[in-house]
Design a protein around this motif. Structure first.
Motif, PDB file in Angstrom:
ATOM      1  N   SER A   1       0.836  -1.205   0.000  1.00  0.00           N
ATOM      2  CA  SER A   1       0.000   0.000   0.000  1.00  0.00           C
ATOM      3  C   SER A   1       0.867   1.250   0.000  1.00  0.00           C
ATOM      4  N   ALA A   2       1.956   1.209   0.782  1.00  0.00           N
ATOM      5  CA  ALA A   2       2.877   2.348   0.832  1.00  0.00           C
ATOM      6  C   ALA A   2       3.552   2.562  -0.515  1.00  0.00           C
TER       7      ALA A   2
ATOM      8  N   SER B   1       1.347  11.198 -15.971  1.00  0.00           N
ATOM      9  CA  SER B   1       0.177  10.536 -15.391  1.00  0.00           C
ATOM     10  C   SER B   1       0.066   9.096 -15.884  1.00  0.00           C
ATOM     11  N   VAL B   2       0.280   8.896 -17.166  1.00  0.00           N
ATOM     12  CA  VAL B   2       0.196   7.547 -17.731  1.00  0.00           C
ATOM     13  C   VAL B   2       1.279   6.648 -17.138  1.00  0.00           C
ATOM     14  N   VAL B   3       2.485   7.166 -17.015  1.00  0.00           N
ATOM     15  CA  VAL B   3       3.588   6.392 -16.442  1.00  0.00           C
ATOM     16  C   VAL B   3       3.291   6.032 -14.984  1.00  0.00           C
ATOM     17  N   ALA B   4       2.754   6.985 -14.211  1.00  0.00           N
ATOM     18  CA  ALA B   4       2.429   6.731 -12.806  1.00  0.00           C
ATOM     19  C   ALA B   4       1.366   5.642 -12.684  1.00  0.00           C
ATOM     20  N   MET B   5       0.329   5.712 -13.521  1.00  0.00           N
ATOM     21  CA  MET B   5      -0.719   4.685 -13.474  1.00  0.00           C
ATOM     22  C   MET B   5      -0.184   3.324 -13.882  1.00  0.00           C
TER      23      MET B   5
ATOM     24  N   VAL C   1       2.715  -2.608  -9.566  1.00  0.00           N
ATOM     25  CA  VAL C   1       2.867  -2.913  -8.142  1.00  0.00           C
ATOM     26  C   VAL C   1       1.652  -3.691  -7.637  1.00  0.00           C
ATOM     27  N   ALA C   2       0.457  -3.306  -8.092  1.00  0.00           N
ATOM     28  CA  ALA C   2      -0.762  -4.014  -7.672  1.00  0.00           C
ATOM     29  C   ALA C   2      -0.745  -5.465  -8.157  1.00  0.00           C
TER      30      ALA C   2
ATOM     31  N   LEU D   1       1.979  -7.278  -8.791  1.00  0.00           N
ATOM     32  CA  LEU D   1       2.993  -7.954  -7.985  1.00  0.00           C
ATOM     33  C   LEU D   1       2.458  -8.272  -6.591  1.00  0.00           C
ATOM     34  N   GLU D   2       1.689  -7.352  -6.037  1.00  0.00           N
ATOM     35  CA  GLU D   2       1.099  -7.578  -4.711  1.00  0.00           C
ATOM     36  C   GLU D   2       0.173  -8.786  -4.734  1.00  0.00           C
ATOM     37  N   LYS D   3      -0.645  -8.911  -5.759  1.00  0.00           N
ATOM     38  CA  LYS D   3      -1.571 -10.040  -5.834  1.00  0.00           C
ATOM     39  C   LYS D   3      -0.848 -11.365  -5.990  1.00  0.00           C
ATOM     40  N   ARG D   4       0.287 -11.332  -6.656  1.00  0.00           N
ATOM     41  CA  ARG D   4       1.044 -12.577  -6.846  1.00  0.00           C
ATOM     42  C   ARG D   4       1.774 -12.994  -5.575  1.00  0.00           C
ATOM     43  N   LEU D   5       2.283 -12.017  -4.827  1.00  0.00           N
ATOM     44  CA  LEU D   5       3.061 -12.337  -3.637  1.00  0.00           C
ATOM     45  C   LEU D   5       2.190 -12.542  -2.403  1.00  0.00           C
ATOM     46  N   ILE D   6       1.091 -11.808  -2.309  1.00  0.00           N
ATOM     47  CA  ILE D   6       0.204 -11.942  -1.152  1.00  0.00           C
ATOM     48  C   ILE D   6      -1.046 -12.687  -1.602  1.00  0.00           C
TER      49      ILE D   6
END
Length: 253
Positions: free
Chosen positions: A181-182, A230-234, A240-241, A243-248
């Motif tokens: 989340s951070a 903005s596009v790069v940030a999204m 990251v989201a 990767l989060e779903k794969r690891l958690i």
């Protein structure tokens, strides 16, 4: 396939709202008919295509270099401070107020000082990025450590687990959702920090390019690098989201 369809349905309301806002923006820009004040979305896209050469080959890599270095330093610094405050109550009492105080100083006031101290090179922009991004990582991860139930730690301790084992077997898995989340907060903030640093003092980068276009009264040219940012940030936040779903994976069960 079902997962992709589910994500598409989840994003549908946001896409509809975005389309409505863009239509209002287009209508307002056509009504004003002053591109240097309020360019339309179509004018910005056309200008982005016209400027694709310098934007993608020179200025985007410069900004991404600042983001990569600044975010890496922020992750190491943020995690280090969070762990230190978790294991030492004295460190928490000494560092926590200073970390909060660091966010009360306007970044736009410090950025010119960084330029004065470090010149127009990369490190003045990196410091601005670190100043903005280390805070959410530190506080979010530290709060994650604090949210670990003491009863579970005491139970593991009674079973003979050492403090090191409790930290790695209990606290680290428990704090992973807070960490991601951070990071999802820090990624767009790091891009904003890099752009601010480049806007106030740089020789390359998307923030610098946007400021240069403003001096030429090129409204669409000002918005083009902002749109790209903005596009790069999204894009990276979505990575990251994923990767989060794969690891958690237990969080999604």
């Amino acid at each position: 396939m079902n997962e992709t369809k589910k994500r598409g349905n989840a994003n549908l309301p946001a896409l509809i709202l975005l389309a409505v806002l863009l239509m209002f923006w287009q209508a307002a820009a056509m009504g004003i008919d002053a591109a240097y004040i309020l360019p339309s979305p179509t004018q910005i896209l056309v200008r982005l295509w016209e400027l694709r050469g310098p934007l993608f080959t020179a200025h985007l890599p410069a900004t991404m270099s600042v983001v990569a270095i600044g975010l890496s330093i922020s992750i190491v610094l943020g995690l280090g401070l969070a762990v230190l405050m978790d294991i030492s109550e004295i460190a928490e009492k000494a560092l926590y107020p200073l970390i909060i105080a660091s966010q009360t100083i306007p970044t736009t006031a410090l950025a010119p000082l960084f330029v004065l101290w470090f010149g127009y090179g990369i490190w003045s922009k990196v410091l601005v990025t670190v100043l903005i991004t280390f805070f959410p990582i530190t506080i979010t991860v530290f709060d994650g450590f604090k949210s670990v139930k003491t009863e579970m730690a005491e139970l593991l301790f009674t079973f003979g687990a050492s403090k090191r084992q409790i930290f790695f077997k209990l606290k680290i898995p428990a704090v992973l959702p807070c960490f991601f989340s951070a990071i999802k907060m820090a990624v767009p903030m790091s891009i904003i920090g890099a752009a601010i640093g480049e806007w106030l003092g740089a020789q390359s980068g998307l923030g610098y390019f946007s400021r240069r276009m403003m001096t030429q009264l090129d409204g669409a040219g000002v918005f083009a690098p902002i749109l790209l940012l903005s596009v790069v940030a999204m894009f990276f936040t979505e990575l990251v989201a994923i990767l989060e779903k794969r690891l958690i994976h237990w969080r999604n069960d």
